[in-house]
Design a protein around this motif. Sequence first.
Motif, PDB file in Angstrom:
ATOM      1  N   PRO A  34      57.386 -35.006 -53.569  1.00  0.00           N
ATOM      2  CA  PRO A  34      56.773 -33.604 -53.149  1.00  0.00           C
ATOM      3  C   PRO A  34      55.387 -33.612 -52.798  1.00  0.00           C
ATOM      4  CG  PRO A  34      58.182 -33.436 -55.036  1.00  0.00           C
ATOM      5  CD  PRO A  34      57.964 -34.821 -54.769  1.00  0.00           C
ATOM      6  N   THR A  75      57.147 -30.393 -63.002  1.00  0.00           N
ATOM      7  CA  THR A  75      56.617 -29.053 -62.192  1.00  0.00           C
ATOM      8  C   THR A  75      55.621 -29.303 -61.134  1.00  0.00           C
ATOM      9  OG1 THR A  75      55.339 -28.658 -63.800  1.00  0.00           O
ATOM     10  CG2 THR A  75      57.521 -27.661 -64.044  1.00  0.00           C
ATOM     11  N   MET A  76      55.462 -28.716 -60.315  1.00  0.00           N
ATOM     12  CA  MET A  76      54.133 -28.931 -59.450  1.00  0.00           C
ATOM     13  C   MET A  76      53.616 -27.508 -59.015  1.00  0.00           C
ATOM     14  SD  MET A  76      53.776 -31.172 -55.777  1.00  0.00           S
ATOM     15  CE  MET A  76      54.487 -29.869 -54.685  1.00  0.00           C
ATOM     16  N   PHE A  77      52.426 -27.341 -59.021  1.00  0.00           N
ATOM     17  CA  PHE A  77      51.647 -26.311 -58.612  1.00  0.00           C
ATOM     18  C   PHE A  77      50.836 -26.810 -57.205  1.00  0.00           C
ATOM     19  CE2 PHE A  77      51.966 -26.397 -63.028  1.00  0.00           C
ATOM     20  CZ  PHE A  77      52.056 -25.009 -63.323  1.00  0.00           C
ATOM     21  N   TYR A  78      50.951 -25.840 -56.297  1.00  0.00           N
ATOM     22  CA  TYR A  78      50.665 -26.061 -55.077  1.00  0.00           C
ATOM     23  C   TYR A  78      49.684 -24.918 -54.397  1.00  0.00           C
ATOM     24  CZ  TYR A  78      51.141 -26.477 -49.793  1.00  0.00           C
ATOM     25  OH  TYR A  78      50.847 -26.562 -48.316  1.00  0.00           O
ATOM     26  N   ASN A 102      49.728 -31.419 -46.926  1.00  0.00           N
ATOM     27  CA  ASN A 102      49.065 -32.010 -46.104  1.00  0.00           C
ATOM     28  C   ASN A 102      47.594 -31.164 -45.849  1.00  0.00           C
ATOM     29  OD1 ASN A 102      50.499 -34.025 -45.016  1.00  0.00           O
ATOM     30  ND2 ASN A 102      51.717 -32.691 -44.302  1.00  0.00           N
ATOM     31  N   TYR A 142      57.688 -20.535 -52.836  1.00  0.00           N
ATOM     32  CA  TYR A 142      56.641 -20.504 -52.042  1.00  0.00           C
ATOM     33  C   TYR A 142      56.235 -19.093 -51.878  1.00  0.00           C
ATOM     34  CZ  TYR A 142      53.976 -23.157 -48.713  1.00  0.00           C
ATOM     35  OH  TYR A 142      53.102 -24.037 -47.995  1.00  0.00           O
ATOM     36  N   SER A 164      54.233 -34.411 -48.982  1.00  0.00           N
ATOM     37  CA  SER A 164      54.015 -33.535 -48.006  1.00  0.00           C
ATOM     38  C   SER A 164      52.964 -32.474 -48.078  1.00  0.00           C
ATOM     39  CB  SER A 164      55.594 -33.032 -47.569  1.00  0.00           C
ATOM     40  OG  SER A 164      56.116 -32.596 -48.985  1.00  0.00           O
ATOM     41  N   TYR A 197      58.135 -31.150 -42.313  1.00  0.00           N
ATOM     42  CA  TYR A 197      56.864 -31.264 -42.835  1.00  0.00           C
ATOM     43  C   TYR A 197      56.625 -30.333 -43.674  1.00  0.00           C
ATOM     44  CZ  TYR A 197      55.633 -27.929 -39.029  1.00  0.00           C
ATOM     45  OH  TYR A 197      55.480 -26.856 -38.385  1.00  0.00           O
ATOM     46  N   HIS A 198      57.336 -29.016 -43.789  1.00  0.00           N
ATOM     47  CA  HIS A 198      57.054 -27.763 -44.963  1.00  0.00           C
ATOM     48  C   HIS A 198      57.521 -28.413 -46.402  1.00  0.00           C
ATOM     49  CE1 HIS A 198      57.428 -24.067 -46.799  1.00  0.00           C
ATOM     50  NE2 HIS A 198      57.071 -23.405 -45.594  1.00  0.00           N
ATOM     51  N   PRO A 199      56.512 -27.840 -47.291  1.00  0.00           N
ATOM     52  CA  PRO A 199      56.503 -28.459 -48.574  1.00  0.00           C
ATOM     53  C   PRO A 199      58.024 -28.108 -49.228  1.00  0.00           C
ATOM     54  CG  PRO A 199      54.557 -27.201 -48.363  1.00  0.00           C
ATOM     55  CD  PRO A 199      55.314 -27.148 -47.156  1.00  0.00           C
ATOM     56  N   MET A 235      52.528 -22.630 -53.960  1.00  0.00           N
ATOM     57  CA  MET A 235      53.910 -23.102 -54.473  1.00  0.00           C
ATOM     58  C   MET A 235      54.328 -23.484 -55.983  1.00  0.00           C
ATOM     59  SD  MET A 235      56.743 -25.619 -52.512  1.00  0.00           S
ATOM     60  CE  MET A 235      56.468 -27.038 -53.096  1.00  0.00           C
ATOM     61  N   TYR A 262      56.982 -25.457 -58.315  1.00  0.00           N
ATOM     62  CA  TYR A 262      58.162 -26.330 -58.213  1.00  0.00           C
ATOM     63  C   TYR A 262      58.212 -26.615 -59.577  1.00  0.00           C
ATOM     64  CZ  TYR A 262      60.110 -30.988 -57.222  1.00  0.00           C
ATOM     65  OH  TYR A 262      61.007 -31.965 -57.306  1.00  0.00           O
ATOM     66  N   TRP A 315      53.792 -22.401 -40.678  1.00  0.00           N
ATOM     67  CA  TRP A 315      52.931 -22.986 -41.612  1.00  0.00           C
ATOM     68  C   TRP A 315      52.744 -24.395 -40.880  1.00  0.00           C
ATOM     69  CZ3 TRP A 315      53.165 -27.711 -43.887  1.00  0.00           C
ATOM     70  CH2 TRP A 315      52.476 -27.861 -45.284  1.00  0.00           C
ATOM     71  N   TYR A 338      59.524 -39.183 -49.795  1.00  0.00           N
ATOM     72  CA  TYR A 338      60.191 -38.230 -50.476  1.00  0.00           C
ATOM     73  C   TYR A 338      59.596 -37.473 -51.546  1.00  0.00           C
ATOM     74  CZ  TYR A 338      61.555 -41.956 -53.468  1.00  0.00           C
ATOM     75  OH  TYR A 338      61.624 -42.870 -54.252  1.00  0.00           O
ATOM     76  N   SER A 367      60.905 -30.763 -48.802  1.00  0.00           N
ATOM     77  CA  SER A 367      61.044 -32.131 -49.559  1.00  0.00           C
ATOM     78  C   SER A 367      61.575 -31.696 -51.250  1.00  0.00           C
ATOM     79  CB  SER A 367      59.757 -33.010 -49.563  1.00  0.00           C
ATOM     80  OG  SER A 367      58.724 -32.332 -49.504  1.00  0.00           O
TER      81      SER A 367
END
Lengths: 432, 432
Positions: free
Chosen positions: B273, B294-297, B278, A285, B276, A271-273, A295, A297, A431, B271, A276
Amino acid sequence: MKKINVGLLGLGTVGSGVVKIIKDHQDKLMHLIGCPVEVTKILVKDIEKARQVVVDKNYLTKDVYEVIRDPEVDVVIEVMGGIEETKDFLLEALQNKKHVVTANKDLMAVYGSELLSVATENGCDLFYEASVAGGIPILRGLVDGLASDRINKLMGIVNGTTNFILTKMSKYGSPYDEVLKEAQDLGYAEADPTADVEGLDAARKMAILSRLGFSMNVDLEDVSVKGISSVTAEDINYSKRLGYTMKLIGVAQRQGEKVEVSVQPTLLPDYHPLASVNDEYNAVYVYGEAVGETMFYGPGAGSLPTATAVVSDLVGVMKNMRLGVNGNSAVAPQFDKNLKLPEEIYSQRFLRIHVADQVGAFSKITSLFSERGVSFEKILQLPLKKDDLAEIVIVTHQASQKDFEEILQLLNDLAVVDNVKSTYRVEGNSWT
Amino acid sequence: MKKINVGLLGLGTVGSGVVKIIKDHQDKLMHLIGCPVEVTKILVKDIEKARQVVVDKNYLTKDVYEVIRDPEVDVVIEVMGGIEETKDFLLEALQNKKHVVTANKDLMAVYGSELLSVATENGCDLFYEASVAGGIPILRGLVDGLASDRINKLMGIVNGTTNFILTKMSKYGSPYDEVLKEAQDLGYAEADPTADVEGLDAARKMAILSRLGFSMNVDLEDVSVKGISSVTAEDINYSKRLGYTMKLIGVAQRQGEKVEVSVQPTLLPDYHPLASVNDEYNAVYVYGEAVGETMFYGPGAGSLPTATAVVSDLVGVMKNMRLGVNGNSAVAPQFDKNLKLPEEIYSQRFLRIHVADQVGAFSKITSLFSERGVSFEKILQLPLKKDDLAEIVIVTHQASQKDFEEILQLLNDLAVVDNVKSTYRVEGNSWT
């Protein structure tokens, strides 16, 4: 209004991308900076070669000194690669008061501290966003964050080749050798994959990231490194059954004034970002004291993402030029290097052990752990179909590296233990 | 060197955080900007009230005009909230040539275009990073990216309350009402949760994000909105069986010159990104032409992350002040608004239908789809234990919104169809 002149070292795919972006976005750049910008000198190996972009041949040169000694050049962009010689060129460029943007992680990992301090002495900027995970604006994120936060931990998937291999191994249960060959056929891994699969490329990036994140001169040799070449399909299979995903993870962690930096195959809860982040993608991260968990990505490499990152750095340099604040950015290390000792490095651990399938074997093993105060989070015991052995898989709670290494040695000395098949760090359980 | 003076509207938790960060990081800020910065005027409701930070009482005022008309104030930071009245204050501040930093998404979603154009007319910066997902440096990422890239799609989990609720429903199979109550008890949802659960809060953020990402005046009423209050445990259960995770997703997409913006409960492949991300976390997925995905979390809200974002914006404003380039940032829309028509909005769709458990029912249903060229990716048919009904779950391939709505209507008219129980958008399948 004075024009800003850029000298470019290298005109491969990234260099061509840089030239193209600067041309195509001239209006926007003018808007952002307040003055025009032009690439006026370009180092190439062959002047007559056909190019992916239109460039004035008068701007091309085979002599590096025509770029780095040109009094008209304000900023040098390095996308030629190489370490020793390239370092000398950039040192001279900085001594000639030219700001530098580089996409060269090998160079920055080994000579980053020296180059940065020479940059500061000469009042120059040295930006290197593109050297770490081209498509992820992570360095800028760290610098921006640092202005008003304190970073305690970085965890990164920072090598696309190994992430591609581990993703395929997980998905299809295939063995390492087979997937490596596939990756080589597809062009995701090089003919000599050592630097990638043994973790060296990831270690270079982690050295750069932790130097910046902790504002401390972390060198490449301070990063403990283990690659993925010994990861087996069985390990991945057991990880899955316990709810974990296997990734090559760079961990940089600070407690108080002390830091640890490592790269190793690591189990993350599904379940940790980061679990995936698949295929050739990268992600970093970041745990900041104020902001909490964030995070970043994106694609780890590729010529367009890298060129985009180089131009973003160039914009930063030019803004600082117009501000008159070059050379005093937050990148010069603020703290003395202070590395954790093995008894100060804590993590959870996964172990897979083959033991004699006999009464009392299990309790002999567990007492080794309990004597050192190490308890278990998960245990799986299965009979093996051969040799009267049983297979035990253990995930421990937090234990120091020192305790853990002692336990490993004692395990191997136990008569009931046939073999410690594998062991991995486990991260990210805190986490939620 | 001239000092920069900041006027602050509001001294709640975020405002106090801003004051504290500026004090604590004075040296770093001086380093970044090249001159000192101080908060010199603060609008409060009650001057005598005990405060979380030490502030000079002479700086406090109950009169907003003492802040926005003070000739010494260079930058106004708005963390007081509210829409109509607050808009008037900020308009006057801008007309008085004060730069503005705001954390107010409600205001920016409704009056963002007007405020930005007044800012530009007056040569002022108006920054609002903290208004969207406080802990994620997403706006700066978009602006930096825009300098040398073109954004084609944004997908975001931009509301913490609804993500918390959907995460719990998925994890425990609990019904919506029960989880909402739990969220209210824990303080994750307000007593009146409407703005969150009906998607309005998310829609405001998507209006702001798409305005910036597409450089187009997207207004709040251009965002089609559906909340999560009708999502059932059954829907989530079926999603899981088909390999999907249910999330409240804001989608902003461009094809050519035309855009669509929506917020709705959406199924994402497990699957992906975003699947997950949460609990109360937020994340924004960006597809850029050059950089790729790209992703910003990060944490979507919280007073410390928000204050950190406000100070980062303040640093941006002050850098521009020293550069003399305020008021011409990339935030003024470049393109005319051009929204897609229903026949131009394509997506995959999930449907759950109760039908009579009789011969030919299934083919009557499928022919409605095939007549409009809509094919299926996944089908699940199960008998219901009651009423002689069967339950059919379908995931279609791409279909236009117009075709899909026609099919829905015809389905409801079919004699064999008892009820179309639910339907959701499906996204992210192209992601691999």
